[in-house]
Scaffold this motif. Sequence first.
Motif, PDB file in Angstrom:
ATOM      1  N   GLY A 196     117.094  71.423  13.789  1.00 39.54           N
ATOM      2  CA  GLY A 196     116.049  70.861  14.632  1.00 39.54           C
ATOM      3  C   GLY A 196     115.538  69.538  14.093  1.00 39.54           C
ATOM      4  O   GLY A 196     115.296  68.592  14.863  1.00 39.54           O
ATOM      5  N   ILE A 202     111.958  70.123  20.689  1.00 42.99           N
ATOM      6  CA  ILE A 202     112.876  70.794  19.758  1.00 42.99           C
ATOM      7  C   ILE A 202     112.769  72.308  19.894  1.00 42.99           C
ATOM      8  O   ILE A 202     113.770  73.029  19.829  1.00 42.99           O
ATOM      9  CB  ILE A 202     112.590  70.352  18.313  1.00 42.99           C
ATOM     10  CG1 ILE A 202     112.798  68.849  18.167  1.00 42.99           C
ATOM     11  CG2 ILE A 202     113.488  71.100  17.331  1.00 42.99           C
ATOM     12  CD1 ILE A 202     112.426  68.318  16.799  1.00 42.99           C
ATOM     13  N   GLN A 240     114.795  73.369  22.806  1.00 43.20           N
ATOM     14  CA  GLN A 240     116.221  73.226  22.544  1.00 43.20           C
ATOM     15  C   GLN A 240     116.738  74.348  21.657  1.00 43.20           C
ATOM     16  O   GLN A 240     117.834  74.887  21.888  1.00 43.20           O
ATOM     17  CB  GLN A 240     116.474  71.858  21.905  1.00 43.20           C
ATOM     18  CG  GLN A 240     116.201  70.693  22.837  1.00 43.20           C
ATOM     19  CD  GLN A 240     115.988  69.383  22.109  1.00 43.20           C
ATOM     20  OE1 GLN A 240     116.058  69.316  20.875  1.00 43.20           O
ATOM     21  NE2 GLN A 240     115.714  68.325  22.861  1.00 43.20           N
ATOM     22  N   LEU A 241     115.969  74.714  20.648  1.00 46.02           N
ATOM     23  CA  LEU A 241     116.360  75.844  19.794  1.00 46.02           C
ATOM     24  C   LEU A 241     116.400  77.144  20.586  1.00 46.02           C
ATOM     25  O   LEU A 241     117.356  77.938  20.461  1.00 46.02           O
ATOM     26  CB  LEU A 241     115.383  75.978  18.624  1.00 46.02           C
ATOM     27  CG  LEU A 241     115.411  74.908  17.528  1.00 46.02           C
ATOM     28  CD1 LEU A 241     114.267  75.124  16.545  1.00 46.02           C
ATOM     29  CD2 LEU A 241     116.741  74.928  16.793  1.00 46.02           C
ATOM     30  N   GLY A 263     119.317  77.192  23.003  1.00 47.87           N
ATOM     31  CA  GLY A 263     120.555  77.414  22.260  1.00 47.87           C
ATOM     32  C   GLY A 263     120.723  78.855  21.838  1.00 47.87           C
ATOM     33  O   GLY A 263     121.832  79.420  21.918  1.00 47.87           O
ATOM     34  N   GLY A 279     121.361  73.048  24.659  1.00 49.12           N
ATOM     35  CA  GLY A 279     120.492  72.043  24.053  1.00 49.12           C
ATOM     36  C   GLY A 279     120.610  70.694  24.739  1.00 49.12           C
ATOM     37  O   GLY A 279     119.620  69.982  24.926  1.00 49.12           O
ATOM     38  N   SER A 308     117.734  68.424  26.688  1.00 52.04           N
ATOM     39  CA  SER A 308     117.561  67.008  26.357  1.00 52.04           C
ATOM     40  C   SER A 308     117.820  66.115  27.561  1.00 52.04           C
ATOM     41  O   SER A 308     117.227  65.034  27.679  1.00 52.04           O
ATOM     42  CB  SER A 308     118.510  66.626  25.218  1.00 52.04           C
ATOM     43  OG  SER A 308     118.151  67.287  24.030  1.00 52.04           O
ATOM     44  N   GLY A 316     119.926  66.966  21.281  1.00 48.18           N
ATOM     45  CA  GLY A 316     119.824  68.301  21.871  1.00 48.18           C
ATOM     46  C   GLY A 316     120.979  69.197  21.475  1.00 48.18           C
ATOM     47  O   GLY A 316     120.796  70.401  21.241  1.00 48.18           O
ATOM     48  N   ALA A 365     120.312  70.371  17.885  1.00 44.00           N
ATOM     49  CA  ALA A 365     119.261  71.390  17.853  1.00 44.00           C
ATOM     50  C   ALA A 365     119.735  72.699  18.483  1.00 44.00           C
ATOM     51  O   ALA A 365     119.401  73.791  18.003  1.00 44.00           O
ATOM     52  CB  ALA A 365     118.013  70.882  18.577  1.00 44.00           C
ATOM     53  N   GLY A 366     120.517  72.613  19.559  1.00 42.14           N
ATOM     54  CA  GLY A 366     121.047  73.819  20.186  1.00 42.14           C
ATOM     55  C   GLY A 366     121.936  74.606  19.246  1.00 42.14           C
ATOM     56  O   GLY A 366     121.919  75.847  19.240  1.00 42.14           O
ATOM     57  N   GLY A 373     119.851  76.674  17.196  1.00 41.48           N
ATOM     58  CA  GLY A 373     119.367  77.850  17.903  1.00 41.48           C
ATOM     59  C   GLY A 373     120.369  78.989  17.880  1.00 41.48           C
ATOM     60  O   GLY A 373     119.982  80.172  17.885  1.00 41.48           O
ATOM     61  N   GLY A 408     110.594  75.065  16.180  1.00 43.97           N
ATOM     62  CA  GLY A 408     110.778  73.699  16.639  1.00 43.97           C
ATOM     63  C   GLY A 408     109.639  72.786  16.235  1.00 43.97           C
ATOM     64  O   GLY A 408     109.856  71.610  15.903  1.00 43.97           O
TER      65      GLY A 408
END
Length: 428
Positions: free
Chosen positions: A144, A161, A164-165, A168, A193, A197, A324, A327-328, A331, A351
């Motif tokens: 993240g 974030i 996105q996490l 994901g 993610g 984004s 993204g 960050a995904g 996740g 996040g």
Amino acid sequence: MSAATTTAPMDAGPIVLEKTQIKSWKAPIALGVFAVISVILFIGLPREGTSSFRFTEPGDAIKLSVLTVPTHATGVIVAIICVLLAATSWYLVWRVGKSPLWLAIVFVAVFMFGFLTWAAAGHTVPFTGLLLGSVSLSVPLVFGALGGVISERGGVVNVAIEGQLLAGAFAAAVIASATRNVFAGLIGAMVAGVLVSFILGAFAIKYLVDQVIVGVVLNVLVTGLTSFLFSQVLSANPTVLNAPPRLGRFPIPLLSDIPIIGPVLFNQSLIVYLMYIAIFAVWFGLFHTRWGLRLRSVGEHPRAADTVGINVTGTRFWNVSLAGAVAGLGGAYFTLVSAPGFGKEMTAGAGFIALAAVIFGRWDPIRATLAALLFGFASYLQTTLGIIGSPVPSEFMLMLPYLVTIFAVAGLVGVSRAPAADGKPYIK
């Protein structure tokens, strides 16, 4: 009528402009507060007996001796060192204008050693297990934070974030469960993610909506959407849609046998090894490639970048999407490694802590990674202290990760500057 002019004497020599040093007292104040806490805990509330630290586990190839120290005497020494370090910080700010980062790092290390010694009186701290758990909790934070660095270096504040996490984690659980393939789950997490984004980029870059507001709304949207799908879809058929295959540990020969750091760094899952690659790739790309130069230019001075032919809007949009994806991937760690499946709001604010790591790390990928590791250590410390029977109240231990986050960002960052165009829409 004559205009009055001011001239310097012919023999005055060159005019020297004196640079004003901005003094930041955040670090000295923060270190001073914790020095007082160390005196209160380690001297005012002493604990007797001995404290032990175990650095190897029974299955390790190389064995290290257990370190045993007297609890009270060690606490007194640590408190004195903390007071001296805090005083040094005050002196350096008064004389030089700033307190070096290494001084804060040494202070934190000394204080934590004293705190663990004080809390573990009569018990043994599994030091390797503490570090291993800290790294495990830090993995999503690192991904993240890297996504946040990429996005904000390009001039887009990435408050999303958390969303996105969470997206994901959800996509990885569903796709990996449906296909029985963890790699498909990893790809699905990255795509999820990117989709979050994509919405952030469309509203913040194309339609010039306030980036912080868009990020907050996206977090709420993803949280509500994943909770609804979990209740209505995943819970109805959990064996098919919420029972993903696991990513097991893969020890690297020889490296995994190194005491302490071997089991912590080189006996990990695939996502952790991908994290190592991502850290190096973002650092190298950001500061040693044309991609990084263009990204930093649109984050610092987009109009100047536009005049030399850089597509500011396109550069920001695609790099927000890349952020993204990174960050995904973080996740996916929640559902493919950390937990047996997806759960409502399972990211639990990771996040936002990752965003704090970006600020604490001063928008640098290496520093942001170290900040994420610090927050992961604080999160797992509550578990370790609970196991060894710490006298610290459990309610305080639940607050510890967030207190460390506030202390780090508000107390240790000092004077820091975000990218000049961060959060500012560019109108050509």
